[in-house]
Scaffold this motif. Structure first.
Motif, PDB file in Angstrom:
ATOM      1  N   LEU A 153      36.164  65.350  55.992  1.00  0.00           N
ATOM      2  CA  LEU A 153      36.743  64.730  54.804  1.00  0.00           C
ATOM      3  C   LEU A 153      38.260  64.861  54.824  1.00  0.00           C
ATOM      4  CD1 LEU A 153      34.326  66.057  52.030  1.00  0.00           C
ATOM      5  CD2 LEU A 153      34.280  63.843  53.158  1.00  0.00           C
ATOM      6  N   ALA A 154      38.917  63.761  54.636  1.00  0.00           N
ATOM      7  CA  ALA A 154      40.370  63.744  54.455  1.00  0.00           C
ATOM      8  C   ALA A 154      40.706  62.385  53.895  1.00  0.00           C
ATOM      9  CB  ALA A 154      41.093  63.974  55.767  1.00  0.00           C
ATOM     10  N   ALA A 155      41.185  62.343  52.659  1.00  0.00           N
ATOM     11  CA  ALA A 155      41.478  61.066  52.022  1.00  0.00           C
ATOM     12  C   ALA A 155      42.957  60.989  51.693  1.00  0.00           C
ATOM     13  CB  ALA A 155      40.647  60.905  50.757  1.00  0.00           C
ATOM     14  N   HIS A 156      43.535  59.828  51.896  1.00  0.00           N
ATOM     15  CA  HIS A 156      44.953  59.629  51.626  1.00  0.00           C
ATOM     16  C   HIS A 156      45.086  58.394  50.751  1.00  0.00           C
ATOM     17  CE1 HIS A 156      45.783  62.631  54.702  1.00  0.00           C
ATOM     18  NE2 HIS A 156      44.946  61.976  55.486  1.00  0.00           N
ATOM     19  N   GLY A 157      45.393  58.618  49.497  1.00  0.00           N
ATOM     20  CA  GLY A 157      45.543  57.515  48.549  1.00  0.00           C
ATOM     21  C   GLY A 157      46.659  57.823  47.585  1.00  0.00           C
ATOM     22  N   ARG A 158      46.559  57.255  46.407  1.00  0.00           N
ATOM     23  CA  ARG A 158      47.621  57.480  45.422  1.00  0.00           C
ATOM     24  C   ARG A 158      47.297  58.739  44.614  1.00  0.00           C
ATOM     25  NH1 ARG A 158      44.426  53.439  42.988  1.00  0.00           N
ATOM     26  NH2 ARG A 158      43.738  54.040  40.890  1.00  0.00           N
ATOM     27  N   GLY A 159      48.251  59.638  44.508  1.00  0.00           N
ATOM     28  CA  GLY A 159      48.077  60.835  43.699  1.00  0.00           C
ATOM     29  C   GLY A 159      47.292  61.911  44.414  1.00  0.00           C
ATOM     30  N   ARG A 160      47.802  63.107  44.420  1.00  0.00           N
ATOM     31  CA  ARG A 160      47.120  64.219  45.070  1.00  0.00           C
ATOM     32  C   ARG A 160      46.376  65.040  44.037  1.00  0.00           C
ATOM     33  NH1 ARG A 160      47.346  66.341  49.963  1.00  0.00           N
ATOM     34  NH2 ARG A 160      46.667  68.498  50.269  1.00  0.00           N
ATOM     35  N   ILE A 161      45.185  65.467  44.391  1.00  0.00           N
ATOM     36  CA  ILE A 161      44.407  66.301  43.475  1.00  0.00           C
ATOM     37  C   ILE A 161      44.200  67.676  44.100  1.00  0.00           C
ATOM     38  CG2 ILE A 161      43.207  64.298  42.529  1.00  0.00           C
ATOM     39  CD1 ILE A 161      40.718  65.310  44.052  1.00  0.00           C
ATOM     40  N   GLY A 162      43.935  68.639  43.228  1.00  0.00           N
ATOM     41  CA  GLY A 162      43.732  70.005  43.689  1.00  0.00           C
ATOM     42  C   GLY A 162      42.627  70.683  42.917  1.00  0.00           C
ATOM     43  N   ALA A 163      42.615  72.019  42.981  1.00  0.00           N
ATOM     44  CA  ALA A 163      41.529  72.786  42.376  1.00  0.00           C
ATOM     45  C   ALA A 163      41.441  72.586  40.872  1.00  0.00           C
ATOM     46  CB  ALA A 163      41.719  74.271  42.693  1.00  0.00           C
ATOM     47  N   SER A 164      42.583  72.414  40.193  1.00  0.00           N
ATOM     48  CA  SER A 164      42.552  72.266  38.738  1.00  0.00           C
ATOM     49  C   SER A 164      41.833  70.980  38.325  1.00  0.00           C
ATOM     50  CB  SER A 164      43.980  72.269  38.171  1.00  0.00           C
ATOM     51  OG  SER A 164      44.721  71.185  38.686  1.00  0.00           O
ATOM     52  N   ASP A 165      41.979  69.923  39.124  1.00  0.00           N
ATOM     53  CA  ASP A 165      41.279  68.667  38.819  1.00  0.00           C
ATOM     54  C   ASP A 165      39.770  68.848  38.953  1.00  0.00           C
ATOM     55  OD1 ASP A 165      43.644  66.634  38.709  1.00  0.00           O
ATOM     56  OD2 ASP A 165      43.972  67.801  40.532  1.00  0.00           O
ATOM     57  N   VAL A 166      39.354  69.568  39.988  1.00  0.00           N
ATOM     58  CA  VAL A 166      37.932  69.829  40.191  1.00  0.00           C
ATOM     59  C   VAL A 166      37.381  70.683  39.048  1.00  0.00           C
ATOM     60  CG1 VAL A 166      36.220  70.879  41.716  1.00  0.00           C
ATOM     61  CG2 VAL A 166      38.141  69.599  42.695  1.00  0.00           C
ATOM     62  N   GLU A 167      38.148  71.690  38.646  1.00  0.00           N
ATOM     63  CA  GLU A 167      37.704  72.538  37.536  1.00  0.00           C
ATOM     64  C   GLU A 167      37.564  71.741  36.252  1.00  0.00           C
ATOM     65  OE1 GLU A 167      36.552  75.621  37.445  1.00  0.00           O
ATOM     66  OE2 GLU A 167      36.667  75.487  39.626  1.00  0.00           O
ATOM     67  N   GLY A 168      38.423  70.739  36.074  1.00  0.00           N
ATOM     68  CA  GLY A 168      38.311  69.885  34.895  1.00  0.00           C
ATOM     69  C   GLY A 168      36.989  69.140  34.875  1.00  0.00           C
ATOM     70  N   ILE A 169      36.566  68.627  36.028  1.00  0.00           N
ATOM     71  CA  ILE A 169      35.272  67.930  36.114  1.00  0.00           C
ATOM     72  C   ILE A 169      34.141  68.904  35.817  1.00  0.00           C
ATOM     73  CG2 ILE A 169      33.702  66.680  37.646  1.00  0.00           C
ATOM     74  CD1 ILE A 169      36.184  65.703  39.163  1.00  0.00           C
ATOM     75  N   ARG A 170      34.242  70.114  36.343  1.00  0.00           N
ATOM     76  CA  ARG A 170      33.191  71.104  36.092  1.00  0.00           C
ATOM     77  C   ARG A 170      33.109  71.483  34.620  1.00  0.00           C
ATOM     78  NH1 ARG A 170      34.753  74.666  41.437  1.00  0.00           N
ATOM     79  NH2 ARG A 170      33.434  73.518  42.913  1.00  0.00           N
ATOM     80  N   ALA A 171      34.260  71.577  33.963  1.00  0.00           N
ATOM     81  CA  ALA A 171      34.259  71.906  32.536  1.00  0.00           C
ATOM     82  C   ALA A 171      33.595  70.798  31.722  1.00  0.00           C
ATOM     83  CB  ALA A 171      35.694  72.131  32.056  1.00  0.00           C
ATOM     84  N   VAL A 172      33.878  69.556  32.080  1.00  0.00           N
ATOM     85  CA  VAL A 172      33.255  68.430  31.391  1.00  0.00           C
ATOM     86  C   VAL A 172      31.743  68.427  31.636  1.00  0.00           C
ATOM     87  CG1 VAL A 172      33.083  65.913  31.386  1.00  0.00           C
ATOM     88  CG2 VAL A 172      35.320  67.000  31.348  1.00  0.00           C
ATOM     89  N   THR A 173      31.335  68.772  32.855  1.00  0.00           N
ATOM     90  CA  THR A 173      29.909  68.837  33.180  1.00  0.00           C
ATOM     91  C   THR A 173      29.204  69.862  32.302  1.00  0.00           C
ATOM     92  OG1 THR A 173      30.372  68.204  35.477  1.00  0.00           O
ATOM     93  CG2 THR A 173      28.247  69.226  35.033  1.00  0.00           C
ATOM     94  N   THR A 174      29.830  71.017  32.129  1.00  0.00           N
ATOM     95  CA  THR A 174      29.264  72.057  31.253  1.00  0.00           C
ATOM     96  C   THR A 174      29.116  71.540  29.830  1.00  0.00           C
ATOM     97  OG1 THR A 174      30.216  73.826  32.608  1.00  0.00           O
ATOM     98  CG2 THR A 174      29.631  74.382  30.339  1.00  0.00           C
ATOM     99  N   MET A 175      30.113  70.821  29.362  1.00  0.00           N
ATOM    100  CA  MET A 175      30.069  70.268  28.000  1.00  0.00           C
ATOM    101  C   MET A 175      28.907  69.291  27.840  1.00  0.00           C
ATOM    102  SD  MET A 175      32.882  67.825  26.131  1.00  0.00           S
ATOM    103  CE  MET A 175      32.380  66.441  27.165  1.00  0.00           C
ATOM    104  N   PHE A 176      28.720  68.422  28.841  1.00  0.00           N
ATOM    105  CA  PHE A 176      27.640  67.445  28.750  1.00  0.00           C
ATOM    106  C   PHE A 176      26.267  68.111  28.867  1.00  0.00           C
ATOM    107  CE2 PHE A 176      30.791  64.044  29.896  1.00  0.00           C
ATOM    108  CZ  PHE A 176      30.579  63.273  28.756  1.00  0.00           C
TER     109      PHE A 176
END
Length: 469
Positions: A153-176
């Motif tokens: 896996l290696a993706a190159h597009g617009r905007g870089r994401i990191g661990a905080s973005d992944v944690e945000g998805i996990r937090a939303v998953t917990t909420m749902f």
């Protein structure tokens, strides 16, 4: 000689491009990127071609669908090819069990499912439920999960994401997950599907390294398991199966076999709910085999408890009893703090409920003196489950009461069954879960054997009124 007809400018496409605030050159780059993500490596669109499309030239497949997806994301609206004045896609999108075990088809399938997700709830008696894949059509392609290896896996597009973005998805998953437990799947299903689409867009368009990419695939897979579960709970069985399968592919790309096993057990529960009991047992076996080196104690205990339940339904009592004992032994090693978030539901209450239903099923088929003993064990465990349930597990509490009512009926305790049914209906009317309604319908069928008595007649009437409303 007749004059060649002049192309008419595509005013609809121009309108939506301008509304999205995107240039011709930027749109061309996004089309090329989406083609790469879909595994189409020869497509090279440029600014001049976008101008030609706006002037009335029809782009070739699969470009119309790519344009609809890109402009939908940019405008926040669900746009179709027809909305853009373009022909609809003619290349079929594979979202079933035979989908390739690779990143690009996985991302494309999730995008396809989430963007076409506007269906009304159904039930297991609807044609949509009969469209689920079963037997070899389901199981043979999924067996590749056990040996599939994650891609690089290696993706190159617009905007870089990191661990905080992944944690945000996990937090939303917990909420749902919490919303699903409290209110049932219908209320938040479309919201979680929309969130899944947003998270999947990061997989399509963002820049990330190998480690972040795997974490992102895992987060999308877990969110997908919740989306699939809510869709299953809403009675949309074919769509739920498609979402589970794409989530399983995402878990495979993440290299998270324990999460894959969790998704397979969700699929097994769905198969059991629809009456495909052998497929349910086979999916549990696949989960056990595929995650054999990675499954946590709670995962192994959960799978053993489901194995016990499905063996019991199939009349394999000795196998069921062995699996139930294994589940209880394995659960003794569970450390809740060391378990992943997706396994939080399998606590002591859930173990008691599952094994309690195992004893209930065995009691139904026992015509000898062991019937009352098995029913007594079922009642004890189901009472423990209800007592131990966390407050937010509202739907599970309804299932506990339904389970108690059904066990009481096994030994002819109709008054007790009536009391438990009244409790279950109080919860049923406060949540949106057709799956609970399906269980109440099963209880109604069993109560008909007692309708000649006063309590039995009242029970049948109570259930008929509730299910008709």
């Amino acid at each position: 000689m007749a004059a060649r007809p002049t192309k008419q400018p595509n005013e609809a496409l121009t309108y939506w491009i301008e509304r999205a605030g995107i240039s011709n050159a930027a749109l061309a780059r996004l089309v090329n990127h989406r083609a790469e993500m879909a595994g189409i490596h020869g497509l090279r669109t440029h600014e001049g071609r976008v101008r030609a499309w706006r002037a009335g030239q029809a782009p070739t497949d699969p470009i119309p669908q790519f344009l609809a997806e890109i402009l939908s994301e940019r405008t926040g609206l669900m746009l179709t090819c027809a909305d853009l004045g373009l022909p609809a896609r003619t290349i079929p999108m594979t979202t079933g069990p035979a989908m390739a075990w690779q990143p690009a088809p996985t991302v494309a399938a999730i995008a396809h499912l989430t963007r076409s997700e506007m269906m009304a709830p159904h039930s297991r008696d609807h044609e949509e439920a009969r469209a689920v894949n079963v037997g070899d059509d389901l199981l043979l392609p999924l067996h590749r999960w056990a040996t599939a290896t994650p891609s690089t896996l290696a993706a190159h597009g617009r905007g870089r994401i990191g661990a905080s973005d992944v944690e945000g998805i996990r937090a939303v998953t917990t909420m749902f997950r919490d919303a699903d437990n409290r209110h049932g799947g219908i209320l938040s299903r479309r919201a979680v599907i929309a969130q899944m689409a947003d998270a999947n867009t990061l997989l399509e368009t963002a820049t990330y390294d190998e480690e972040t990419g795997r974490s992102l695939f895992a987060a999308v897979a877990d969110l997908g398991s919740v989306a699939g579960w809510m869709t299953f709970d809403s009675g949309m069985h074919h769509r739920a199966q498609q979402i589970f399968i794409t989530a399983l592919h995402a878990a495979s790309e993440a290299g998270d076999r324990a999460l894959g096993a969790h998704i397979l057990q969700c699929m097994a529960r769905q198969m059991s709910h629809l009456g495909h009991y052998q497929e349910a047992l086979d999916l549990v076996s696949l989960a056990e085999y595929g995650a054999r080196g990675d499954a946590t104690p709670a995962t192994r205990a959960m799978l053993a408890s489901l194995r016990a339940r499905f063996h019991a339904i199939l009349g394999q009592v000795q196998d069921s009893e062995r699996a139930a004992g294994t589940a209880q032994d394995l659960f003794a090693a569970v450390d809740p703090g060391a378990e992943p978030e997706h396994m939080a539901f399998f606590d002591h209450a859930e173990l008691c409920a599952t094994i309690g239903v195992v004893h209930q099923i065995a009691a139904k088929s026992d015509t000898g003196p062991g019937r009352h003993r098995r029913a007594g064990a079922s009642l004890d465990l189901l009472h423990d489950a209800r007592r131990l349930r966390p407050e937010h597990r509202v739907r599970s509490a309804a299932f506990d009461s339904i389970g108690l009512a059904r066990t009481h009926l096994v030994v002819g305790e109709v008054d007790a069954a009536l009391a438990e049914t009244q409790h279950a209906l109080g919860i049923f009317h406060s949540i949106g879960s057709p799956r609970v309604g399906d269980r109440l319908d099963e209880l109604h069928d069993e109560a008909r054997h007692f309708q000649s008595s006063q309590a039995g007649g009242e029970l049948c009437e109570l259930l008929s009124t509730a299910l008709a409303s």
